[in-house]
Enzyme design. Sequence first.
Site, PDB file in Angstrom:
ATOM      1  N   GLN A  16       0.855  -1.331  -0.182  1.00 46.29           N
ATOM      2  CA  GLN A  16      -0.022  -0.186   0.041  1.00 46.29           C
ATOM      3  C   GLN A  16       1.183   1.214   0.148  1.00 46.29           C
ATOM      4  OE1 GLN A  16      -2.254  -0.354   3.505  1.00 46.29           O
ATOM      5  NE2 GLN A  16      -3.611  -2.316   2.816  1.00 46.29           N
ATOM      6  N   GLU A  52       9.194   1.390   7.597  1.00 49.87           N
ATOM      7  CA  GLU A  52       8.009   0.067   7.200  1.00 49.87           C
ATOM      8  C   GLU A  52       9.135  -1.677   7.051  1.00 49.87           C
ATOM      9  OE1 GLU A  52       5.030  -2.446   7.567  1.00 49.87           O
ATOM     10  OE2 GLU A  52       3.943  -0.279   7.041  1.00 49.87           O
ATOM     11  N   GLU A  59       9.215  -7.798  12.739  1.00 47.94           N
ATOM     12  CA  GLU A  59       8.015  -8.843  13.498  1.00 47.94           C
ATOM     13  C   GLU A  59       8.622 -10.250  12.518  1.00 47.94           C
ATOM     14  OE1 GLU A  59       5.068  -7.296  10.770  1.00 47.94           O
ATOM     15  OE2 GLU A  59       4.455  -5.499  12.265  1.00 47.94           O
ATOM     16  N   GLU A  68       4.361 -18.854  20.460  1.00 49.93           N
ATOM     17  CA  GLU A  68       4.329 -18.899  21.283  1.00 49.93           C
ATOM     18  C   GLU A  68       4.816 -17.378  22.164  1.00 49.93           C
ATOM     19  OE1 GLU A  68       8.885 -19.236  22.125  1.00 49.93           O
ATOM     20  OE2 GLU A  68       7.102 -20.501  21.541  1.00 49.93           O
ATOM     21  N   HIS A  70       5.001 -14.064  23.787  1.00 47.69           N
ATOM     22  CA  HIS A  70       6.181 -12.784  25.354  1.00 47.69           C
ATOM     23  C   HIS A  70       6.027 -11.447  25.548  1.00 47.69           C
ATOM     24  CE1 HIS A  70       8.945 -11.605  27.163  1.00 47.69           C
ATOM     25  NE2 HIS A  70       9.689 -13.799  27.837  1.00 47.69           N
ATOM     26  N   LYS A  77       7.065  -5.854  18.139  1.00 47.68           N
ATOM     27  CA  LYS A  77       6.126  -5.533  17.674  1.00 47.68           C
ATOM     28  C   LYS A  77       5.487  -4.263  17.179  1.00 47.68           C
ATOM     29  CE  LYS A  77       5.303 -10.292  15.317  1.00 47.68           C
ATOM     30  NZ  LYS A  77       4.067 -11.214  15.376  1.00 47.68           N
ATOM     31  N   ASP A  78       5.067  -4.236  18.698  1.00 46.99           N
ATOM     32  CA  ASP A  78       4.384  -2.667  19.539  1.00 46.99           C
ATOM     33  C   ASP A  78       4.973  -1.596  18.731  1.00 46.99           C
ATOM     34  OD1 ASP A  78       2.158  -4.228  19.376  1.00 46.99           O
ATOM     35  OD2 ASP A  78       2.055  -3.886  21.543  1.00 46.99           O
ATOM     36  N   TRP A  95       3.334  17.434   4.497  1.00 49.33           N
ATOM     37  CA  TRP A  95       2.689  17.830   3.560  1.00 49.33           C
ATOM     38  C   TRP A  95       1.424  18.659   3.592  1.00 49.33           C
ATOM     39  CZ3 TRP A  95       2.597  15.698  -1.953  1.00 49.33           C
ATOM     40  CH2 TRP A  95       3.518  14.731  -2.743  1.00 49.33           C
TER      41      TRP A  95
END
Length: 100
Positions: A16, A52, A59, A68, A70, A77-78, A95
Amino acid sequence: MKGLKSCYQSEAAFRQEVWLTVILIPLALILGESAIEKFALIAVVFLVLIVEILNSAIESVVDRIGDEYHVLSGAAKDMGSAAVWLSLMLLVITWLIILI
């Protein structure tokens, strides 16, 4: 190039953002009044792609370690997602400031 191809094939968000880049780069060249404005408009677009890719790498590494849950894996990841969000906010703000 292998990393770009892999990210494009496996990450919907990256696809995207690539298509957004295809639209925004020509717009930046048309709407930016000076070389500095054009550069700033284009630079923040590429920054989103870079962040990204780094988020996708985080990730992938976390997923490679195990399925699992953790707390640290979730936090990593957050944090990667937060970095992407901040880069998108920087894009929008840049912009808006330049074009308004």
